[in-house]
Design a protein around this motif. Structure first.
Motif, PDB file in Angstrom:
ATOM      1  N   GLN A 149       0.832  -1.208   0.000  1.00 34.34           N
ATOM      2  CA  GLN A 149       0.000   0.000   0.000  1.00 34.34           C
ATOM      3  C   GLN A 149       0.867   1.259   0.000  1.00 34.34           C
ATOM      4  OE1 GLN A 149      -3.244   0.414  -0.508  1.00 34.34           O
ATOM      5  NE2 GLN A 149      -3.393  -1.809  -0.800  1.00 34.34           N
ATOM      6  N   GLU A 150       2.011   1.204   0.699  1.00 32.15           N
ATOM      7  CA  GLU A 150       2.913   2.357   0.678  1.00 32.15           C
ATOM      8  C   GLU A 150       3.479   2.576  -0.722  1.00 32.15           C
ATOM      9  OE1 GLU A 150       5.571   3.641   3.345  1.00 32.15           O
ATOM     10  OE2 GLU A 150       4.310   3.348   5.125  1.00 32.15           O
TER      11      GLU A 150
ATOM     12  N   HIS B 235       0.706   4.239  -2.742  1.00 34.15           N
ATOM     13  CA  HIS B 235       0.523   5.659  -2.445  1.00 34.15           C
ATOM     14  C   HIS B 235       1.739   6.485  -2.841  1.00 34.15           C
ATOM     15  CE1 HIS B 235      -3.385   5.248  -0.630  1.00 34.15           C
ATOM     16  NE2 HIS B 235      -2.946   4.280   0.166  1.00 34.15           N
TER      17      HIS B 235
END
Length: 327
Positions: free
Chosen positions: A37-38, A41
């Protein structure tokens, strides 16, 4: 920067994202998913995140094999949708379906479908293919893709981005090429093209699509365009074990990430990851931006890879990490 260090029986991963510098024994499924997810993003492309996950899976698989951990926490992790967009989801034919279309379509189009599926030519390159571009003195045959047919201007021009390439023809396709050239002599066509209308002119893409659409509908296959054969081509050859860098070159893709986003086949994660890593290392070697593999006297093996422009520029092949855990 990305670093993987193996010191005795302890392996650590350092990354600029949330995994940080931690022992492999502390990496669990939640940490892997949080890391993905990092990456998402951070605005990375789907293909870049996929490369990173494949690399992590490979690392953790190695740690499993040598007994540092008892299972791979990244084995079933998913690559999230990129904020840049998603990979190619357009319908494409399987190898079997492509043969069904080839065997059902009007006979003088059969070779066009077969070559589309096994050479990945763009439609302008395919319909504008001239007999002089087929080198039948080599085994297997080789297509010299130096031009494509510009339907709007009614002339030949250089391929997309002006990039020429040589594409080998699978040996089993050779006899189909021979039969087509014997049945439909290119010498009778206006430009010596392999495919032509009854008047000897180059077949228009519009007419070819009409015949294609009719055949696909007759077979009850999902609607797809002739261009989808390029995706079929990528799936076929990666599944057969051809290095992804070679598939990229044959398809004429600008970047290997395009090839990766196109692929939807069934290659094992190990085979695909080895192919991707070899391709990236080749690219890095050519650019002089190759990461280092350091075998220290103290038994430390460090593998480094560098991000450049949002993608991994180099990673050394993980099977070269051969440090045994201390007994």
């Amino acid at each position: 920067d990305k670093q993987i260090c193996l010191v005795g029986s302890e392996m650590c991963i350092r990354d600029s994202t949330s995994i940080g510098l931690v022992p492999v024994t502390a990496v669990d499924r939640a940490r892997v998913e949080g890391w993905m997810q990092e990456l998402r993003h951070a605005g990375l492309a789907h293909s870049t995140m996929r490369q990173d996950l494949i690399l992590l899976r490979h690392i953790l698989s190695y740690a499993t094999r040598i007994g540092i951990i008892d299972h791979n926490p990244a084995a079933h992790a998913k690559v999230p949708a990129s904020l840049q967009g998603t990979p190619d989801k357009r319908p494409r034919l399987t190898e079997t379906e492509a043969w069904a279309v080839a065997d059902t379509i009007e006979p003088h189009y059969r070779l066009a479908v077969v070559l589309g599926a096994y050479t990945g030519l763009r439609l302008g390159e395919l319909l504008g293919l001239r007999a002089s571009q087929i080198d039948r003195t080599q085994s297997p045959y080789v297509l010299h893709i130096t031009t494509q047919w510009d339907e709007r201007e009614k002339r030949f021009r250089r391929p997309k981005r002006g990039k020429t390439r040589d594409v080998p023809v699978a040996p089993m396709i050779g006899p189909i090429v021979d039969k087509h050239l014997l049945t439909y002599p290119p010498t009778l066509t206006e430009h010596g093209t392999v495919f032509a209308t009854g008047n000897g002119t180059v077949i228009s893409q519009t007419n070819f699509r009409k015949v294609w659409n009719r055949t696909v509908a007759e077979l009850g296959l999902p609607h797809c365009t002739p261009h989808s054969l390029r995706a079929t081509f990528v799936d076929i050859w990666i599944d057969k074990g051809v290095p992804i860098s070679d598939v990229r070159d044959m398809a004429g893709h600008k970047d290997i990430t395009v090839t990766m986003n196109t692929y939807k086949g069934e290659a094992s994660i190990t085979k695909l990851s080895n192919s991707i890593m070899a391709a990236v290392v080749d690219e890095a070697s050519e650019s002089g931006d190759l990461g280092q593999v350091i075998n220290g006297a103290s038994g430390i093996v460090q593998v480094t890879g560098m991000h450049s422009g949002g993608r991994i520029r180099s990673i050394s092949a993980l099977p070269t990490i051969a440090v045994e855990p201390e007994s």
